[in-house]
Write a protein that holds these residues in place. Structure first.
Motif: not given
Ligand SMILES: NC(=O)c1ccc[n+]([C@@H]2O[C@H](COP(=O)([O-])OP(=O)(O)OC[C@H]3O[C@@H](n4cnc5c(N)ncnc54)[C@H](O)[C@@H]3O)[C@@H](O)[C@H]2O)c1
Length: 354
Positions: A128-142
């Motif tokens: 992930p290269t944005t803070l949002l992706a680091m704290v949320d979207s890169s994890v969990g497999g959606k």
């Protein structure tokens, strides 16, 4: 370096969080043993942060196919996905190949979807290269792409095999994007951890690592308990998203950033939490004060209530005809309510207009 483990049996994986981890990403990925890698990114991000990764992988004997998707939400589009899949097929990618997503949530969602589709599913790594992706979207497999009828309407659950989060890459992220990402940190605090909200209420932390780790731990625990969003627990992560996604769609996925739309949606959820869940006005103010401190929008006067309601009705969460809405009774204590009516939501959308 911080580590978080997502325990999902044979699909378990590690999240490594650390300054400078991108420098050693090629080693981490080469160690996975794949001889062919599709590095899926956006040209600007790849230019800023992908060069060492590509040269490191090639030096380790890994063949790298670079695929750049359109920027932002435009990446989450069937034509982009098809183009990437065709490029991989032309390069004879097979089941033993690997996808590496280098980018924000949009690249990550699209690349994960591409990995889930190619030959019925190949592994992928999230960088992930944005803070949002680091704290949320890169994890969990959606993983997901958008349709003109609505956001994230098509996708798959497909867990990454590794997540590498390097807060140093946030140095090139425009301030507005960084601020928008804070919406998901505040959301995580509201649903599960008052201390995260306290941290955000103090202002911009000197180092984002702790917030990233805490958000990943919370998301991991929720995903471990409800990977496919069947029990309702994972739905808690949607606090603010029901209205937020509709607002984002009505803004044409361009005028507002994802985090900004979620911020506006959270204002609606906070209004409904005060009304139906007993959230105290003082706690409601604590949340909105923290959002304002990070320059997150609390309203958008261009909102058209009818358009928002129309998009909202197509939301996956309304598909069964039953309205299930995430409310918070206290900061750190969210739950799924079936008491919220469409009229309530319409009123909340009006509040979001400011
Ligand atoms: N899968 C999930 O669980 C999940 C969770 C939350 C959000 N999302 C999705 O994430 C998406 C939003 O992600 P986002 O907020 O990261 O936005 P984004 O991916 O659209 O990135 C925002 C912008 O920042 C640029 N960028 C990215 N990294 C950069 C860097 N280090 N330096 C300079 N520029 C950089 C991108 O090119 C883009 O222009 C939405 O599509 C949302 O639906 C998914």
């Amino acid at each position: 370096m911080e580590h978080v483990r997502v325990n999902l049996g044979s699909k378990s994986y590690s999240i490594h969080i650390g300054h400078g981890i991108l420098e050693s990403a090629a080693t981490h990925i080469a160690e996975l043993g794949h001889t062919k890698v599709a590095l899926i990114s956006h040209s600007e991000i790849a230019g800023l942060h992908g060069k060492k990764l590509v040269s490191g992988l090639r030096a380790a004997g890994v063949s790298v196919l670079q695929i750049n998707l359109a920027d932002g939400e435009l990446a989450k589009n069937f034509s982009e996905v098809e183009r990437a899949l065709s490029e991989m097929a032309r390069e004879c990618f097979d089941r033993s190949s690997l996808v590496v997503a280098l980018g924000g949530g949009a690249v990550g969602d699209a690349a994960g979807f591409i990995a889930s589709l190619y030959m019925r599913g190949i592994p992928y790594v999230q960088i992930p290269t944005t803070l949002l992706a680091m704290v949320d979207s890169s994890v969990g497999g959606k993983t997901a792409v958008n349709l003109k009828e609505g956001k994230n309407l098509v996708g798959a659950f497909h867990q990454p095999i590794l997540v590498l989060a390097d807060p140093d890459v946030l140095g090139t992220l425009p301030l507005r994007h960084l601020q928008a990402s804070v919406a998901e940190i505040i959301k995580t605090g509201v649903i599960r951890d008052p201390s995260l909200l306290t941290m955000m209420a103090r202002g911009v932390p000197e180092d984002w690592s702790h917030a990233i780790k805490r958000c990943c731990e919370i998301k991991a625990s929720i995903v471990e308990a409800d990977e496919f969003e069947t029990t309702g627990l994972r739905m808690l992560l949607n606090f603010g998203h029901t209205i937020g996604h509709a607002v984002e769609a009505c803004a044409g996925y361009s005028e507002l950033m994802h985090g900004e739309a979620i911020s506006i949606g959270m204002v609606g959820s906070i209004f409904l939490s005060v009304r139906h869940a007993g959230l105290s006005p003082a706690e409601a103010k604590q949340i909105t004060d923290a959002m304002a401190l990070h320059s997150l929008p609390l309203c958008w006067n261009k909102l058209d209530t009818d358009s928002v309601m129309e998009v909202l009705m197509r939301d996956k969460k309304f598909a069964s005809g039953k309205i299930r809405f995430v409310l918070a009774g206290n900061i750190g204590d969210a739950y799924v309510s079936e008491k919220v009516t469409l009229d309530d939501i319409r009123e909340a959308v009006e509040v979001c207009k400011g």
